[in-house]
Design a protein around this motif. Structure first.
Motif, PDB file in Angstrom:
ATOM      1  N   ALA A 127      27.956  -2.027  -5.560  1.00  0.00           N
ATOM      2  CA  ALA A 127      27.368  -1.638  -4.333  1.00  0.00           C
ATOM      3  C   ALA A 127      25.799  -1.494  -4.372  1.00  0.00           C
ATOM      4  O   ALA A 127      25.344  -0.960  -3.303  1.00  0.00           O
ATOM      5  CB  ALA A 127      28.057  -0.225  -3.894  1.00  0.00           C
ATOM      6  N   ARG A 128      25.234  -2.120  -5.536  1.00  0.00           N
ATOM      7  CA  ARG A 128      23.670  -2.006  -5.610  1.00  0.00           C
ATOM      8  C   ARG A 128      23.328  -0.641  -5.297  1.00  0.00           C
ATOM      9  O   ARG A 128      22.551  -0.325  -4.096  1.00  0.00           O
ATOM     10  CB  ARG A 128      23.181  -2.970  -4.422  1.00  0.00           C
ATOM     11  N   PRO A 129      23.677   0.296  -5.887  1.00  0.00           N
ATOM     12  CA  PRO A 129      23.083   1.802  -5.720  1.00  0.00           C
ATOM     13  C   PRO A 129      21.680   1.960  -6.017  1.00  0.00           C
ATOM     14  O   PRO A 129      20.946   1.313  -6.626  1.00  0.00           O
ATOM     15  CB  PRO A 129      24.031   2.616  -6.878  1.00  0.00           C
ATOM     16  N   ARG A 138      27.342   8.617  -3.318  1.00  0.00           N
ATOM     17  CA  ARG A 138      27.712   7.210  -3.076  1.00  0.00           C
ATOM     18  C   ARG A 138      26.409   6.346  -3.128  1.00  0.00           C
ATOM     19  O   ARG A 138      26.141   4.927  -3.390  1.00  0.00           O
ATOM     20  CB  ARG A 138      28.011   6.815  -1.574  1.00  0.00           C
ATOM     21  N   ARG A 139      25.169   6.964  -3.152  1.00  0.00           N
ATOM     22  CA  ARG A 139      23.766   6.422  -3.592  1.00  0.00           C
ATOM     23  C   ARG A 139      23.547   6.033  -4.978  1.00  0.00           C
ATOM     24  O   ARG A 139      22.526   5.730  -5.681  1.00  0.00           O
ATOM     25  CB  ARG A 139      22.743   7.033  -2.993  1.00  0.00           C
ATOM     26  N   ILE A 140      24.449   6.572  -5.878  1.00  0.00           N
ATOM     27  CA  ILE A 140      24.261   6.657  -7.495  1.00  0.00           C
ATOM     28  C   ILE A 140      25.439   5.963  -7.929  1.00  0.00           C
ATOM     29  O   ILE A 140      26.519   6.322  -7.660  1.00  0.00           O
ATOM     30  CB  ILE A 140      24.269   8.279  -7.713  1.00  0.00           C
ATOM     31  N   GLY A 141      25.347   4.914  -8.681  1.00  0.00           N
ATOM     32  CA  GLY A 141      26.228   4.498  -9.647  1.00  0.00           C
ATOM     33  C   GLY A 141      26.411   4.899 -10.873  1.00  0.00           C
ATOM     34  O   GLY A 141      25.111   5.293 -11.453  1.00  0.00           O
ATOM     35  N   VAL A 142      27.588   5.421 -11.357  1.00  0.00           N
ATOM     36  CA  VAL A 142      27.753   5.784 -12.686  1.00  0.00           C
ATOM     37  C   VAL A 142      28.622   5.081 -13.594  1.00  0.00           C
ATOM     38  O   VAL A 142      29.704   4.611 -13.363  1.00  0.00           O
ATOM     39  CB  VAL A 142      28.449   7.401 -12.484  1.00  0.00           C
ATOM     40  N   VAL A 143      28.384   4.827 -14.793  1.00  0.00           N
ATOM     41  CA  VAL A 143      29.136   4.468 -15.741  1.00  0.00           C
ATOM     42  C   VAL A 143      29.346   5.355 -16.727  1.00  0.00           C
ATOM     43  O   VAL A 143      28.663   5.963 -17.478  1.00  0.00           O
ATOM     44  CB  VAL A 143      28.525   3.163 -16.779  1.00  0.00           C
ATOM     45  N   PHE A 144      30.773   6.037 -16.885  1.00  0.00           N
ATOM     46  CA  PHE A 144      31.176   7.094 -17.621  1.00  0.00           C
ATOM     47  C   PHE A 144      31.616   6.574 -19.123  1.00  0.00           C
ATOM     48  O   PHE A 144      32.006   5.315 -19.421  1.00  0.00           O
ATOM     49  CB  PHE A 144      32.353   7.653 -16.893  1.00  0.00           C
TER      50      PHE A 144
END
Length: 236
Positions: A157-159, A82-88
């Protein structure tokens, strides 16, 4: 700036084949911006999978947010992710949810009250140019629109760290510039950003960005030489 990620002699092998990544060592600083480049098949996606904890390495040490990610207990994985934003690359939108609800998903998972969701979601919809598509389902969106939903969901969520795999590959040049500006703005708020891309035109858009280059699964230094000498290998 403190270190947010440390790789030490990391190798990755799928099944019994040759290593996809070999002897990877680097440090990412908190709040910095990085471009990860390399030809198709160089290992960019595999390296990103290690960064966002979708894959464990075959060998080596990975420290993330100051902890050993390789030995991290399974029950702590969701909190770390949840602390990491991912664009797949393949977007991975939830097919039965609207654009609005796909973007809101990370905030809901984090426990934000429903009454507080509207402002951040609608601001993000406006930023990526999808206000008129808020109620659309993923199947009715173009590839570029799906890409923008995926990016909005990753950053809302501003990771602490954002990992993006070819995030501008399905949008026009103007939207690519706008999305890159979004990443830059998020970075200025303190998020560490790692963007994997083969688009050389993007590399000069962020003057402060640092470059990481992969070649056949090995990390190169800026001169194009191996950044770290390979470990001795046993003959087959």
């Amino acid at each position: 700036m403190a270190n947010i990620v440390q790789f030490e002699n990391v190798g990755l092998r799928y099944d019994t084949g040759a290593e996809t990544l070999s002897d990877i060592s680097f440090t990412l600083r908190s709040g910095a911006f990085y471009f990860l480049t390399g030809a198709s098949g160089a290992g960019k996606t595999s390296l990103l999978r290690l960064l966002y904890l979708a894959q464990r390495p075959s060998r080596g040490v990975i420290r993330l947010f100051g902890e050993d990610a390789v030995l991290l207990p399974r029950d702590r994985m969701p909190g770390f992710r949840r602390r990491i934003g991912v664009v797949f690359q393949d977007f991975r939108l939830v097919p039965h949810l609207s654009t609005w609800d796909n973007i809101a998903l990370p905030l809901r998972v984090a426990g934000m009250p429903e009454a507080d969701l509207r402002q951040p979601v609608e601001e993000m919809l406006a930023w990526v140019g999808l206000t008129e598509r808020a109620e659309a389902r993923p199947a009715t969106l173009s590839g570029g629109e799906q890409q923008r939903v995926a990016i909005a969901r990753a950053v809302i969520a501003r990771p602490e760290m954002l990992v993006a795999d070819e995030p501008t590959g399905n949008v026009d040049p103007d939207m690519a510039e706008r999305l890159l500006h979004l990443f830059e703005s998020l970075n200025k708020l303190g998020t560490t950003v790692v963007v994997a891309t083969h688009d050389l035109h993007l590399l000069n858009r962020i003057p402060t960005a640092q470059m990481m280059r992969l070649d056949h699964g090995r990390l190169l230094d800026p001169t194009g030489s191996l950044q770290y000498p390979p470990s001795p290998r046993a003959e087959p």
